[in-house]
Design an enzyme around this catalytic site. Structure first.
Site, PDB file in Angstrom:
ATOM      1  NE  ARG A 178      -4.356   8.360  21.533  1.00 33.94           N
ATOM      2  CZ  ARG A 178      -5.249   9.368  21.631  1.00 33.94           C
ATOM      3  NH1 ARG A 178      -5.438   9.637  22.720  1.00 33.94           N
ATOM      4  NH2 ARG A 178      -5.668  10.032  20.553  1.00 33.94           N
ATOM      5  CD  GLU A 210      -8.536   3.288  24.503  1.00 38.21           C
ATOM      6  OE1 GLU A 210      -9.136   3.987  23.805  1.00 38.21           O
ATOM      7  OE2 GLU A 210      -7.819   3.359  25.480  1.00 38.21           O
ATOM      8  CG  HIS A 232      -9.867   7.116  25.024  1.00 36.15           C
ATOM      9  ND1 HIS A 232      -9.175   6.383  24.001  1.00 36.15           N
ATOM     10  CD2 HIS A 232      -9.533   8.355  24.768  1.00 36.15           C
ATOM     11  CE1 HIS A 232      -8.278   7.260  23.694  1.00 36.15           C
ATOM     12  NE2 HIS A 232      -8.642   8.530  24.064  1.00 36.15           N
TER      13      HIS A 232
END
Length: 369
Positions: free
Chosen positions: A282, A311, A330
């Site tokens: 993460r 993000e 991602h």
């Protein structure tokens, strides 16, 4: 062709309706180490399958012919309702189970009747854990491991073999000489790769790194146990020591209170000079400014990032311009194999819920993963 597809769908539905896991699911359990919950669902107070809401992304239904029919077969006599973003809140009002993406809004829209939430993705950091004292949360952990592991190794090899530089040169038709041939990191065989977070994903990364001839070490929170292809498993408090001995460090951690900001300036100063840093856990576990400083100074040779903080990464963020960084949006878990595994587990857990059996991939809501 239509007859073949129809036969495949009929076969899948038949397998779904049978007692016990399908051969595909049993293979996943064995190969990926999926674990059953300790207690069967029928022993939970309030277990009475009535209405189950499936908030499954349309792309997932489209990618798997017959998937909707499999879910319907697994639901048996229980009511299965397919909800959209617009109808989800309304449908949750009298639901005892939901398949979708756990979030504060989803939990807020539910009532005390809601007993089981199956989170389609592996990450549960957006799910309010304090709402699960009496509820059960399951997810797709370990199912993304093969795809993410391959993505991780792809980033590693691209960085060591100067592929970003060569791909940029290809766009302009430039036949590079000296700069492209300078590969100071060297070959992977014999080098040490540290997996930070030896869970399902970390184990798959370790397996592939070992197959490339790398010495693999790891850290984990729970114990020092690990597979034979990991030479040493340390606890979380050994992170800095092990990072100082590793040529490659992979962040495969879930996001929790203890992992937020873990990879900071102190960590990067403790790493072996010239190491590669790969992050597929993460984004918020890494302090971006500290990583950039380590990349600029050369303390970190290069970085491969499938997750970032913030993000999405803004278009004007300086990380985009660093020539020793690979950034992917991602998507390391993406792929047909992942979709098939996630779909199969969802069907199996729905079957188990209705039958009152122990569910697979129960989340430890106290630990946060």
């Amino acid at each position: 062709m239509r007859q073949i597809i129809a036969l495949m769908i009929t076969t899948l539905i038949t397998l779904t309706a049978q007692a016990g896991p399908s051969p595909q699911v049993q293979a996943m359990i064995n190969e990926l180490g999926l674990r059953e919950a300790a207690e069967p669902m029928r022993e939970h107070p309030g277990w009475a399958p009535g209405k189950i809401v499936a908030a499954v992304p349309p792309t997932m239904l489209q990618a798997m012919p017959g998937y909707q029919a499999q879910l319907e077969a697994a639901a048996g006599d229980a009511q299965l309702v397919f909800a959209t973003r617009d109808t989800l809140t309304r449908e949750l009002a009298d639901a005892d189970a939901v398949i979708g993406f756990c979030s504060p809004d989803l939990i807020q829209a539910a009532t005390d009747k809601l007993l089981w939430v199956h989170n389609i993705s592996a990450g549960v950091d957006r799910c309010p854990m304090d709402a699960f004292d009496q509820r059960v949360l399951t997810n797709s952990k370990r199912l993304m491991g093969p795809a993410i592991a391959e993505h991780t190794i792809a980033m590693l090899m691209a960085l060591t073999r100067n592929l970003p530089l060569l791909i940029n040169a290809q766009q302009t038709g430039e036949w590079l000489g000296g700069p492209a041939r300078n590969m100071p990191f060297g070959e992977l065989r014999g080098k040490t790769l540290l997996v930070v977070g030896l869970g399902g994903i970390g184990t798959e990364i370790a397996r592939r790194a070992h197959a490339l001839g790398m010495n693999v070490t790891a850290t984990r929170n729970s114990s020092r146990s690990g597979p034979d292809f990991v030479s040493y498993v340390g606890l979380a408090n050994e992170l800095h020591k092990l990072a100082g001995e590793a040529d490659v460090v992979v962040n495969a951690l879930p996001l929790t209170t203890s992992t937020t900001g873990l990879f900071d300036g102190e960590f990067f100063n403790a790493t072996k000079s010239g190491a590669i840093f790969l992050s597929i856990g993460r984004g918020k576990s890494t302090v971006t400014d500290d990583l950039m400083a380590a990349l600029t100074s050369g303390q970190i040779y290069a970085a491969g990032l499938d997750v970032t903080d913030p993000e999405p990464l803004p278009a004007d963020h300086p990380l985009w311009k660093m020539d020793n960084v690979i950034i992917t949006p991602h998507l390391s878990a993406s792929g047909a194999g992942t979709v098939q595994r996630v779909s199969a587990l969802t069907v199996e857990n729905l079957r188990r819920y209705v039958a009152g059996e122990p569910l697979l991939n129960k989340v430890n809501t106290q630990a946060g993963y």
